[in-house]
Design a protein around this motif. Structure first.
Motif, PDB file in Angstrom:
ATOM      1  N   ALA A  44       0.841  -1.214   0.000  1.00  0.00           N
ATOM      2  CA  ALA A  44       0.000   0.000   0.000  1.00  0.00           C
ATOM      3  C   ALA A  44       0.872   1.259   0.000  1.00  0.00           C
ATOM      4  O   ALA A  44       0.520   2.268  -0.624  1.00  0.00           O
ATOM      5  CB  ALA A  44      -0.929  -0.001   1.217  1.00  0.00           C
ATOM      6  N   LEU A  45       2.026   1.186   0.672  1.00  0.00           N
ATOM      7  CA  LEU A  45       2.939   2.335   0.734  1.00  0.00           C
ATOM      8  C   LEU A  45       3.564   2.589  -0.634  1.00  0.00           C
ATOM      9  O   LEU A  45       3.645   3.726  -1.093  1.00  0.00           O
ATOM     10  CB  LEU A  45       4.032   2.085   1.773  1.00  0.00           C
ATOM     11  CG  LEU A  45       3.653   2.244   3.257  1.00  0.00           C
ATOM     12  CD1 LEU A  45       2.571   1.278   3.691  1.00  0.00           C
ATOM     13  CD2 LEU A  45       4.880   2.066   4.144  1.00  0.00           C
ATOM     14  N   GLY A  46       3.981   1.496  -1.291  1.00  0.00           N
ATOM     15  CA  GLY A  46       4.572   1.616  -2.623  1.00  0.00           C
ATOM     16  C   GLY A  46       3.591   2.229  -3.616  1.00  0.00           C
ATOM     17  O   GLY A  46       3.954   3.120  -4.402  1.00  0.00           O
ATOM     18  N   ASN A  47       2.336   1.769  -3.557  1.00  0.00           N
ATOM     19  CA  ASN A  47       1.318   2.306  -4.471  1.00  0.00           C
ATOM     20  C   ASN A  47       1.033   3.780  -4.195  1.00  0.00           C
ATOM     21  O   ASN A  47       0.868   4.570  -5.130  1.00  0.00           O
ATOM     22  CB  ASN A  47       0.023   1.483  -4.359  1.00  0.00           C
ATOM     23  CG  ASN A  47       0.159   0.125  -5.029  1.00  0.00           C
ATOM     24  OD1 ASN A  47       0.735   0.020  -6.103  1.00  0.00           O
ATOM     25  ND2 ASN A  47      -0.357  -0.907  -4.404  1.00  0.00           N
ATOM     26  N   ALA A  48       0.990   4.158  -2.916  1.00  0.00           N
ATOM     27  CA  ALA A  48       0.721   5.563  -2.559  1.00  0.00           C
ATOM     28  C   ALA A  48       1.848   6.470  -3.060  1.00  0.00           C
ATOM     29  O   ALA A  48       1.604   7.572  -3.563  1.00  0.00           O
ATOM     30  CB  ALA A  48       0.559   5.704  -1.046  1.00  0.00           C
ATOM     31  N   ILE A  49       3.099   6.008  -2.943  1.00  0.00           N
ATOM     32  CA  ILE A  49       4.252   6.791  -3.419  1.00  0.00           C
ATOM     33  C   ILE A  49       4.149   6.983  -4.933  1.00  0.00           C
ATOM     34  O   ILE A  49       4.300   8.103  -5.440  1.00  0.00           O
ATOM     35  CB  ILE A  49       5.570   6.092  -3.027  1.00  0.00           C
ATOM     36  CG1 ILE A  49       5.815   6.231  -1.518  1.00  0.00           C
ATOM     37  CG2 ILE A  49       6.752   6.665  -3.808  1.00  0.00           C
ATOM     38  CD1 ILE A  49       6.873   5.294  -0.963  1.00  0.00           C
ATOM     39  N   GLU A  50       3.877   5.893  -5.658  1.00  0.00           N
ATOM     40  CA  GLU A  50       3.762   5.995  -7.119  1.00  0.00           C
ATOM     41  C   GLU A  50       2.594   6.910  -7.509  1.00  0.00           C
ATOM     42  O   GLU A  50       2.733   7.753  -8.407  1.00  0.00           O
ATOM     43  CB  GLU A  50       3.567   4.615  -7.755  1.00  0.00           C
ATOM     44  CG  GLU A  50       3.483   4.724  -9.271  1.00  0.00           C
ATOM     45  CD  GLU A  50       3.285   3.404  -9.998  1.00  0.00           C
ATOM     46  OE1 GLU A  50       2.743   3.442 -11.118  1.00  0.00           O
ATOM     47  OE2 GLU A  50       3.664   2.347  -9.450  1.00  0.00           O
ATOM     48  N   ASN A  51       1.454   6.768  -6.827  1.00  0.00           N
ATOM     49  CA  ASN A  51       0.295   7.624  -7.118  1.00  0.00           C
ATOM     50  C   ASN A  51       0.633   9.104  -6.954  1.00  0.00           C
ATOM     51  O   ASN A  51       0.291   9.930  -7.796  1.00  0.00           O
ATOM     52  CB  ASN A  51      -0.873   7.281  -6.183  1.00  0.00           C
ATOM     53  CG  ASN A  51      -1.550   5.964  -6.524  1.00  0.00           C
ATOM     54  OD1 ASN A  51      -1.307   5.398  -7.588  1.00  0.00           O
ATOM     55  ND2 ASN A  51      -2.376   5.474  -5.626  1.00  0.00           N
ATOM     56  N   GLY A  52       1.304   9.425  -5.840  1.00  0.00           N
ATOM     57  CA  GLY A  52       1.669  10.819  -5.583  1.00  0.00           C
ATOM     58  C   GLY A  52       2.606  11.350  -6.652  1.00  0.00           C
ATOM     59  O   GLY A  52       2.436  12.469  -7.149  1.00  0.00           O
ATOM     60  N   PHE A  53       3.585  10.546  -7.035  1.00  0.00           N
ATOM     61  CA  PHE A  53       4.557  10.950  -8.066  1.00  0.00           C
ATOM     62  C   PHE A  53       3.844  11.206  -9.388  1.00  0.00           C
ATOM     63  O   PHE A  53       4.029  12.241 -10.035  1.00  0.00           O
ATOM     64  CB  PHE A  53       5.609   9.845  -8.232  1.00  0.00           C
ATOM     65  CG  PHE A  53       6.825  10.278  -9.008  1.00  0.00           C
ATOM     66  CD1 PHE A  53       7.991  10.621  -8.353  1.00  0.00           C
ATOM     67  CD2 PHE A  53       6.811  10.336 -10.399  1.00  0.00           C
ATOM     68  CE1 PHE A  53       9.130  11.006  -9.049  1.00  0.00           C
ATOM     69  CE2 PHE A  53       7.936  10.726 -11.111  1.00  0.00           C
ATOM     70  CZ  PHE A  53       9.095  11.061 -10.434  1.00  0.00           C
ATOM     71  N   ARG A  54       3.007  10.262  -9.798  1.00  0.00           N
ATOM     72  CA  ARG A  54       2.297  10.382 -11.080  1.00  0.00           C
ATOM     73  C   ARG A  54       1.346  11.585 -11.076  1.00  0.00           C
ATOM     74  O   ARG A  54       1.169  12.232 -12.112  1.00  0.00           O
ATOM     75  CB  ARG A  54       1.520   9.104 -11.379  1.00  0.00           C
ATOM     76  CG  ARG A  54       2.409   7.946 -11.857  1.00  0.00           C
ATOM     77  CD  ARG A  54       1.549   6.727 -12.168  1.00  0.00           C
ATOM     78  NE  ARG A  54       2.307   5.586 -12.615  1.00  0.00           N
ATOM     79  CZ  ARG A  54       2.598   5.307 -13.893  1.00  0.00           C
ATOM     80  NH1 ARG A  54       2.207   6.128 -14.853  1.00  0.00           N
ATOM     81  NH2 ARG A  54       3.265   4.217 -14.211  1.00  0.00           N
TER      82      ARG A  54
END
Length: 389
Positions: A44-54
């Protein structure tokens, strides 16, 4: 005459080819390699980081520094044993221009070594290992999150200023836990307190009963704990279950109560933690970010999403300064070092060791939110011990 003409034609063709190659390189996409946990405990942390970046890249029309962004992904599985192979896939196989990762500090350390050895740009959007911007620091390595020392040191100041004289620390026996309790101890003792015991148990053991009995017998004024995820849920519930929270306040960095409040329930109510982000900041910048994130992903953003978003902002600042030419590493670094990053967490700058210099908030658990209740320490810079840059 003919030979001279032929030579001139060949020279012109060669110059054109060089110019075309340069133009192509400038117009080519910047390749960003995400090395994040997409499976397991930290998915969930990895996905949140990618979402924020994108999200930040989308807000800039899909371009940073005038160049389109192409993404490549590797699941690091939060496994340090696979980290070197995984990061080399991005550097050697995929020829990425910049790597963004990761969550797990052990994996991040291997990534930092590979980035340092190869000169590849690395932006760390979570892992707090002090060494990343300490002994491993390098001109091409940046962090958009925190060092383990920062929220811990801030809580040491808070606990001492609240009049506590004797404290016990408790954590898993691993790097992040050690760095966190040491940061707390440094500030607590500098401000007149004393850490009388430092309790540890092996990671990821959650059999806390014997240690809670020890805390009850010692009767300290306060307890500082570093746990996250399932361990944080069980520790906070066991602490309350033993009745300790009635007389001995429990403190920790924000990871103790971030993403865990639903499961902790009543046991966490009223707890104070310190972190570089909080609920209820209610600034125009944070409100706009939260709305945009919720619209894009049908989720509420958290600290991990903010760190991903700011990693993209930092990349955008660097690429803007070099007009998209990632080979200009020194100019790229200088631009980020001079910048004020307009983050949802509040504006921050980057230290010479490339770690955020940022406000650390005091947060109080109220229902299911970590409500901001003030700034624990303004503009806190990590000491970057061991950094030679």
């Amino acid at each position: 005459m003919q030979r001279r003409h032929a030579f001139a034609t060949l020279a012109a063709a060669a110059l054109f080819a060089i110019g075309a190659t340069g133009a192509h390189a400038q117009g080519a996409k910047v390749k960003v390699g995400f090395m994040l946990p997409y499976t397991g405990t930290y998915a969930a942390l990895g996905n949140a980081i990618e979402n924020g970046f994108r999200l930040y890249v989308q807000e800039q029309g899909g371009k940073l520094g005038g160049r389109e962004i192409e993404f490549v992904k590797v699941d690091d599985e939060s496994d340090p044993a696979k980290a070197t192979d995984n990061v080399n896939k991005l550097i050697k196989r995929d020829s990425v221009d910049v790597i963004v990762g990761t969550v797990h500090s052990g994996v991040a350390m291997a990534m930092a070594k590979a980035a340092k050895d190869s000169g590849t740009l690395l932006i760390v959007p979570n892992a707090g290992a002090d060494a990343v911007t300490g002994p491993m620091c390098a001109p091409n390595i940046f962090r958009s999150s925190f060092s383990n020392w920062q929220p811990a040191y801030a809580m040491g100041e808070v606990a001492a200023k609240r009049g506590h004289k004797k404290a016990i620390t408790i954590t898993w026996k691993y790097a992040a836990g050690d760095e966190s309790v040491n940061g707390f101890k440094e500030a607590f003792e500098k401000n007149g307190g004393q850490v009388v015991k430092q309790l540890t148990l092996p990671f990821p053991n959650v059999e806390f009963q014997a240690l809670l009995t020890e805390i009850a017998a010692a009767k300290p004024d306060a307890v500082y704990s570093f746990f996250a995820g399932g361990g944080a849920v069980k520790f906070v519930k066991d602490y309350a279950g033993a009745g300790l929270n009635k007389n001995i306040p429990l403190y920790g960095p924000g990871f103790l109560t971030d993403g865990t409040l639903e499961a902790q329930g009543d046991a966490a109510q009223g707890m104070l933690t310190t972190l570089h982000y909080a609920d209820g900041l209610n600034t125009p910048r944070d409100n706009a970010f939260r709305l945009a994130y919720a619209k894009a992903y049908k989720l509420q953003p958290d600290v991990y999403a903010v760190q991903g978003y700011d990693a993209a902002q930092m990349l955008g600042i660097g690429l803007g300064a070099v007009k998209g030419d990632v080979s200009k590493k020194a100019e790229f670094a200088a631009a980020i070092e001079k910048a004020k990053i307009d983050s949802p967490r509040g504006a921050f700058t980057i230290s010479k060791a490339h770690n955020p210099v940022q406000d650390i908030y005091l947060r109080k658990v109220d229902g299911k939110v970590n409500q901001v209740s003030g700034v624990a320490v303004k503009g806190l810079a990590d000491p970057a011990r061991g950094c030679r840059m």
